[in-house]
Design a protein around this motif. Structure first.
Motif, PDB file in Angstrom:
ATOM      1  N   ILE A  85      11.370  17.228  84.123  1.00 38.09           N
ATOM      2  CA  ILE A  85      12.055  17.087  82.830  1.00 38.09           C
ATOM      3  C   ILE A  85      11.705  14.839  82.308  1.00 38.09           C
ATOM      4  CG2 ILE A  85      14.510  16.429  81.647  1.00 38.09           C
ATOM      5  CD1 ILE A  85      15.626  18.562  83.823  1.00 38.09           C
ATOM      6  N   LYS A 133       7.776  17.090  77.863  1.00 38.73           N
ATOM      7  CA  LYS A 133       8.696  16.917  76.180  1.00 38.73           C
ATOM      8  C   LYS A 133       9.042  18.251  76.202  1.00 38.73           C
ATOM      9  CE  LYS A 133       6.723  13.354  73.883  1.00 38.73           C
ATOM     10  NZ  LYS A 133       6.382  12.950  72.342  1.00 38.73           N
ATOM     11  N   GLU A 134       8.840  19.116  77.265  1.00 38.95           N
ATOM     12  CA  GLU A 134       9.306  20.744  77.390  1.00 38.95           C
ATOM     13  C   GLU A 134      11.002  21.032  76.979  1.00 38.95           C
ATOM     14  OE1 GLU A 134       7.703  22.997  76.187  1.00 38.95           O
ATOM     15  OE2 GLU A 134       5.478  22.060  76.305  1.00 38.95           O
ATOM     16  N   GLU A 135      11.265  21.813  76.567  1.00 37.50           N
ATOM     17  CA  GLU A 135      13.097  22.196  76.204  1.00 37.50           C
ATOM     18  C   GLU A 135      13.562  23.225  77.205  1.00 37.50           C
ATOM     19  OE1 GLU A 135      14.673  21.638  73.245  1.00 37.50           O
ATOM     20  OE2 GLU A 135      14.280  19.649  72.569  1.00 37.50           O
ATOM     21  N   ARG A 146      17.658  25.936  79.458  1.00 38.24           N
ATOM     22  CA  ARG A 146      16.900  25.749  78.600  1.00 38.24           C
ATOM     23  C   ARG A 146      17.897  23.853  78.147  1.00 38.24           C
ATOM     24  NH1 ARG A 146      15.767  28.401  73.469  1.00 38.24           N
ATOM     25  NH2 ARG A 146      14.909  25.870  73.020  1.00 38.24           N
ATOM     26  N   ILE A 147      17.203  22.698  78.260  1.00 34.39           N
ATOM     27  CA  ILE A 147      17.994  21.392  77.790  1.00 34.39           C
ATOM     28  C   ILE A 147      18.184  21.454  76.498  1.00 34.39           C
ATOM     29  CG2 ILE A 147      17.121  21.039  80.286  1.00 34.39           C
ATOM     30  CD1 ILE A 147      15.177  19.748  78.964  1.00 34.39           C
ATOM     31  N   SER A 148      18.500  20.259  76.181  1.00 36.49           N
ATOM     32  CA  SER A 148      19.130  19.370  75.775  1.00 36.49           C
ATOM     33  C   SER A 148      19.278  17.999  75.558  1.00 36.49           C
ATOM     34  CB  SER A 148      20.511  19.502  74.584  1.00 36.49           C
ATOM     35  OG  SER A 148      20.508  18.215  73.541  1.00 36.49           O
ATOM     36  N   ARG A 149      17.634  17.504  74.911  1.00 39.26           N
ATOM     37  CA  ARG A 149      17.118  16.275  75.084  1.00 39.26           C
ATOM     38  C   ARG A 149      18.297  14.771  74.375  1.00 39.26           C
ATOM     39  NH1 ARG A 149      12.985  15.503  78.344  1.00 39.26           N
ATOM     40  NH2 ARG A 149      11.987  17.627  78.485  1.00 39.26           N
ATOM     41  N   GLN A 150      19.252  15.484  74.140  1.00 40.41           N
ATOM     42  CA  GLN A 150      20.332  14.882  73.402  1.00 40.41           C
ATOM     43  C   GLN A 150      21.449  14.304  74.262  1.00 40.41           C
ATOM     44  OE1 GLN A 150      22.002  16.166  69.764  1.00 40.41           O
ATOM     45  NE2 GLN A 150      20.711  15.039  68.236  1.00 40.41           N
TER      46      GLN A 150
END
Length: 472
Positions: free
Chosen positions: A172, A176-178, A194-198
């Motif tokens: 992670i 930059k993949e989600e 899935r992830i949220s970069r925020q």
């Protein structure tokens, strides 16, 4: 004599008609190729391998020309294709796409193309347009070839897909993949996450058993790690009197954390984002932090002193997400607030007395994560029972994912006759068919709660003198 002439005329006519039909359908070329291979002793298997190499080269040449990364051959997917393709029905490419993603669930997007023809060279031409249209997000490919019934033609299946990286905090941080591939540590269900970069703090929940099996958080530099790895084993240099009890030492450490860590919301957190996390050393150096930062500092110090302690993440009353510390000492359980209030040795915060409004969802120590055995079960105040909590070791997740990949042999499917049509068929998926597990957002404490009020009437703290000297 007339009958014999008539018979030979009929046979010649049939042979001519058959030859014309074979030429029209491309089988004449196939017969000619088969005859040449028979005369020259050419190995059909070797020809198939050359065809696959040429096909991969054509596709990657097209991608290099478009300045896209080249695609790599996926041996896991290719092994599955070699097993399933001989009996696969080529008429429904959408069904083939679904089967690919079910058999190899780490593929997020898949494009499938089938073609049939009298020779392998004609198949290469049929795949030309497909090779020019592969998306930039695709990473891997696999191909399988078989002969048509009677050996007078060939069928080929070409699969291009986006193969996901195995989930880990390091990947992670590095990419930059989600979307990533993972396997539940509870029920071994493979799935896409899935992830949220925020979000800086993220809990990984299985879409099948609905239980959390990993929690990661990012520091101020954006580096992710499992939350238990924030307990680094740090303890400030301190001298404790040998004349005092373990309970007194517990309260002394608790008081020192209160004195050296002012509650402060993360200044860099966006309004819609959770805040970054700090190690114990970072919190002590800055002298401030929010609830999980001070809880980690307190728990880390207690663990270094040999206490049985855990950080608890959950909810406090109606105010939202919070973090605190629980300690088990001499068959008593203490709930320690690390943000507000002053510890009072004469008024110990026993879980049975002060813990009714605290509802933990996840706990952790240095090596393990503890999650509810049954999601959604009523909370009865037991922080240590194996009947309530399941112990998970997050670092075993990578080994479990690798083991799943090594054991994946593909799934069996329906059998049927192959289609002889030479028309190229293409199917693509823009979204994955398997269940996608989103990260469960861990709520921060209420944004308007600048001062956290503990539901205790605490005194002014212990006044006697177990000396505690802090330092870096």
């Amino acid at each position: 004599m007339f009958i014999r002439l008539l018979s030979w005329s009929i046979i010649a006519g049939l042979a001519l008609a058959g030859g014309l039909m074979a030429h029209r359908d491309g089988k004449w070329v196939a017969w000619n190729l088969w005859f040449q291979e028979w005369v020259s002793g050419t190995d059909q298997a070797a020809a198939s391998v050359r065809f696959q190499v040429d096909l991969v080269d054509r596709l990657n040449y097209a991608r290099i020309g478009a300045k896209l990364p080249v695609l790599r051959v996926d041996t896991e997917l290719e092994r599955w294709l070699q097993s399933e393709f001989p009996t696969m029905v080529l008429g429904d490419v959408n069904s083939i796409t679904r089967r690919v993603q079910e058999a190899v669930p780490r593929y997020f997007r898949v494009s499938v193309c089938t073609a049939s023809g009298p020779t392998l060279a004609t198949l290469l031409d049929q795949f030309h347009d497909f090779c020019q249209q592969t998306g930039p997000e695709m990473t891997h490919l696999a191909c399988a070839v078989r002969q048509s019934p009677g050996g007078l033609g060939h069928h080929a299946l070409f699969v291009v897909g986006q193969r996901l990286e195995d989930f880990s905090p390091e990947i992670i941080s590095k990419t930059k993949e989600e979307a990533f591939f993972s396997t539940c540590l509870h029920c071994q269900h493979p799935h896409i996450v899935r992830i949220s970069r925020q979000q800086h703090s993220l809990g990984l929940e299985c879409p099948q058993c609905r239980r959390t099996y990993a929690v990661v958080a990012a520091d101020a530099a954006g580096k992710y790690r499992y939350v238990n790895e924030y307990l680094t084993g740090y303890a400030p240099p301190a001298a404790f009197s040998k004349d005092h009890s373990r309970v007194h030492e517990l309260f002394t450490i608790w008081s020192a954390v209160h004195a050296n860590c002012v509650y402060t919301k993360d200044p860099g957190a966006a309004k819609e984002a959770t805040d970054s996390w700090q190690t114990s050393l970072e919190t002590q150096r800055m002298g401030q932090g929010d609830c999980e930062d001070s809880a980690i500092f307190l728990c880390d110090w207690l663990l270094s002193r040999g206490f049985q302690a855990r950080v608890a993440l959950g909810r406090f009353g109606d105010m939202g997400g919070h973090a605190w510390v629980v300690v088990k000492l001499d068959d008593k359980e203490y709930l320690l607030e690390s943000t507000e209030g002053r510890p009072d040795l004469s008024n110990p915060p026993l879980v049975t007395r002060v813990g009714s409004r605290y509802v933990p969802e996840i706990m952790f120590d240095r090596y393990s994560l503890y999650v509810r055995h049954t999601p959604g079960q009523a909370w009865k105040g037991d922080y240590w029972s194996a009947k309530v909590w399941t112990k998970v070791e997050p670092r075993t997740l990578e080994a479990r994912i690798r083991a799943f990949s090594s054991a994946a042999d593909g799934s069996s499917g329906s059998q049927g006759e192959a289609s002889d049509s030479s028309v190229q068929r293409v199917a693509r998926t823009s979204r994955p068919n398997p269940a996608v597990a989103p990260f469960m957002e861990l709520e921060e404490i209420p944004k308007d709660a600048s001062v956290w009020q503990m539901p205790l009437s605490l005194g002014q703290g212990n006044s006697d003198g177990a000396g505690v000297s802090g330092g870096e």
